[in-house]
Design a protein around this motif. Sequence first.
Motif, PDB file in Angstrom:
ATOM      1  N   ARG A   1       0.622   3.656   2.072  1.00  0.00           N
ATOM      2  CA  ARG A   1       0.950   3.931   3.469  1.00  0.00           C
ATOM      3  C   ARG A   1       2.156   3.095   3.917  1.00  0.00           C
ATOM      4  O   ARG A   1       3.100   3.613   4.520  1.00  0.00           O
ATOM      5  CB  ARG A   1      -0.251   3.636   4.363  1.00  0.00           C
TER       6      ARG A   1
ATOM      7  N   ASP B   1       3.868   8.913   7.996  1.00  0.00           N
ATOM      8  CA  ASP B   1       2.719   8.013   7.998  1.00  0.00           C
ATOM      9  C   ASP B   1       1.575   8.692   7.257  1.00  0.00           C
ATOM     10  O   ASP B   1       1.510   9.928   7.182  1.00  0.00           O
ATOM     11  CB  ASP B   1       2.302   7.686   9.433  1.00  0.00           C
ATOM     12  N   LEU B   2       0.680   7.912   6.697  1.00  0.00           N
ATOM     13  CA  LEU B   2      -0.464   8.430   5.962  1.00  0.00           C
ATOM     14  C   LEU B   2      -1.750   7.975   6.629  1.00  0.00           C
ATOM     15  O   LEU B   2      -1.850   6.839   7.096  1.00  0.00           O
ATOM     16  CB  LEU B   2      -0.470   7.925   4.512  1.00  0.00           C
ATOM     17  N   SER B   3      -2.717   8.862   6.669  1.00  0.00           N
ATOM     18  CA  SER B   3      -4.076   8.489   7.039  1.00  0.00           C
ATOM     19  C   SER B   3      -5.011   9.210   6.097  1.00  0.00           C
ATOM     20  O   SER B   3      -4.654  10.247   5.517  1.00  0.00           O
ATOM     21  CB  SER B   3      -4.379   8.865   8.494  1.00  0.00           C
ATOM     22  N   ALA B   4      -6.215   8.691   5.922  1.00  0.00           N
ATOM     23  CA  ALA B   4      -7.127   9.269   4.943  1.00  0.00           C
ATOM     24  C   ALA B   4      -8.570   9.117   5.384  1.00  0.00           C
ATOM     25  O   ALA B   4      -8.915   8.182   6.115  1.00  0.00           O
ATOM     26  CB  ALA B   4      -6.931   8.601   3.582  1.00  0.00           C
ATOM     27  N   ASP B   5      -9.408  10.045   4.951  1.00  0.00           N
ATOM     28  CA  ASP B   5     -10.853   9.954   5.094  1.00  0.00           C
ATOM     29  C   ASP B   5     -11.469   9.991   3.703  1.00  0.00           C
ATOM     30  O   ASP B   5     -10.934  10.648   2.794  1.00  0.00           O
ATOM     31  CB  ASP B   5     -11.398  11.121   5.922  1.00  0.00           C
TER      32      ASP B   5
ATOM     33  N   ARG C   1       5.924   4.527   5.029  1.00  0.00           N
ATOM     34  CA  ARG C   1       6.490   4.177   6.334  1.00  0.00           C
ATOM     35  C   ARG C   1       7.888   3.575   6.154  1.00  0.00           C
ATOM     36  O   ARG C   1       8.817   3.865   6.910  1.00  0.00           O
ATOM     37  CB  ARG C   1       5.581   3.172   7.033  1.00  0.00           C
TER      38      ARG C   1
ATOM     39  N   LYS D   1      -8.072  20.422   7.724  1.00  0.00           N
ATOM     40  CA  LYS D   1      -7.555  19.273   8.478  1.00  0.00           C
ATOM     41  C   LYS D   1      -6.635  18.374   7.641  1.00  0.00           C
ATOM     42  O   LYS D   1      -6.126  17.381   8.146  1.00  0.00           O
ATOM     43  CB  LYS D   1      -8.716  18.429   9.001  1.00  0.00           C
ATOM     44  N   TYR D   2      -6.432  18.732   6.366  1.00  0.00           N
ATOM     45  CA  TYR D   2      -5.732  17.804   5.464  1.00  0.00           C
ATOM     46  C   TYR D   2      -4.564  18.485   4.755  1.00  0.00           C
ATOM     47  O   TYR D   2      -4.518  19.709   4.626  1.00  0.00           O
ATOM     48  CB  TYR D   2      -6.718  17.243   4.429  1.00  0.00           C
TER      49      TYR D   2
ATOM     50  N   SER E   1       0.855  -1.181   0.000  1.00  0.00           N
ATOM     51  CA  SER E   1       0.000   0.000   0.000  1.00  0.00           C
ATOM     52  C   SER E   1       0.889   1.228   0.000  1.00  0.00           C
ATOM     53  O   SER E   1       2.076   1.161   0.337  1.00  0.00           O
ATOM     54  CB  SER E   1      -0.904   0.027   1.230  1.00  0.00           C
TER      55      SER E   1
END
Length: 346
Positions: free
Chosen positions: A10, A22-26, A14, A72-73, A8
């Motif tokens: 992410r 690090d990655l996070s997503a909505d 890493r 927020k992004y 992935s």
Amino acid sequence: VRAGVTQSSRAFYREVSYGQLDLSADIFGPFNLSGSFSDYFEKRAFKAGFVQACITAADSDVDVTKNVDFTKYDTVLCVSQSLTGSTPNSAWPSGSLDKFGPYKTSHGDVNIAFISMPHNWSTIDTRSIGEVFSHELGHNLGLRDLYEPIVQNRNVSGWDLMARSADYPHFCLADRMRLGWVQDTWVAVFNFENATTRRDETVTLSPVELNPTVGKIGIEVRISKGHNYYLEYRSSQATQIGDQKLPLNNRVLVTDVIAPTQQFPSARPNILLPPLDKDLDGPVLGNGQDYEETDVDALKDFSASVSGIDGSKADVRIQYGANSKPDLTITPWPGGGDKSYQSPDI
């Protein structure tokens, strides 16, 4: 999952950042835009107004539960529907690189990076969504494409994700340094700009894919302001995503790097492979090979010799001036007295 390893974007970031990014997503949507495909895309590239149109649509949906607070992004990825039928068309993946707004939202103006991809990418190309998104995110982080302009036999190709996104090659050492992932103590620095003595030192390199376990993970050789050579030991790690299909494994890679703002006589990517040396070694070195050049300004030889590659390390011997010939230039001082301009070698 490939070869037992879950892949992935992410996990890739890493890995290549030594755990520092690090990655996070909505996920939001879908949202509708009022225009037609041609209003937002031309030759598969998105037009300037597309970004603001997407942000506005996501920011003002009648269903308030879908509203997006873009403050927020850091990056917004817009997945657009492709055209089908008699005139099929789709957006080509692309990232921001230097274009971050500002864009208007109900929470005020925001500067945000942007990526565009088509919804059916997996049916358009053999590269995975993760591979291509990772490349485009590299642009949003400030990295430039390395596959153009083409410099014969010198583009880094499968050695860097910004040159070839298929198979997740890691970023070259210079880009990892630019992104702040490499500690100063991990790199041995050689600056011969004002060198008056010969240098002969051996540096032990750990695989650049890992935090250093022995010695360093790279060598920087200063050529001039904004122009360096970098040497790194590339060795695939079975448990990782990236660097599984390197052009050659277990090799020391030499790269020729200029600052993105540096001007050269001809256009070039900021990371290239140096040309083959006089005995046709390099810039990809195995045991017993070396990369050699002559510093024309100083009339001194430079050499990087490789030995001791064993999967866990590589030894690189850096020599400068070790094989220099006498300087035959006429200078004011060698002879002294009325012979002050006589070469010392006459």
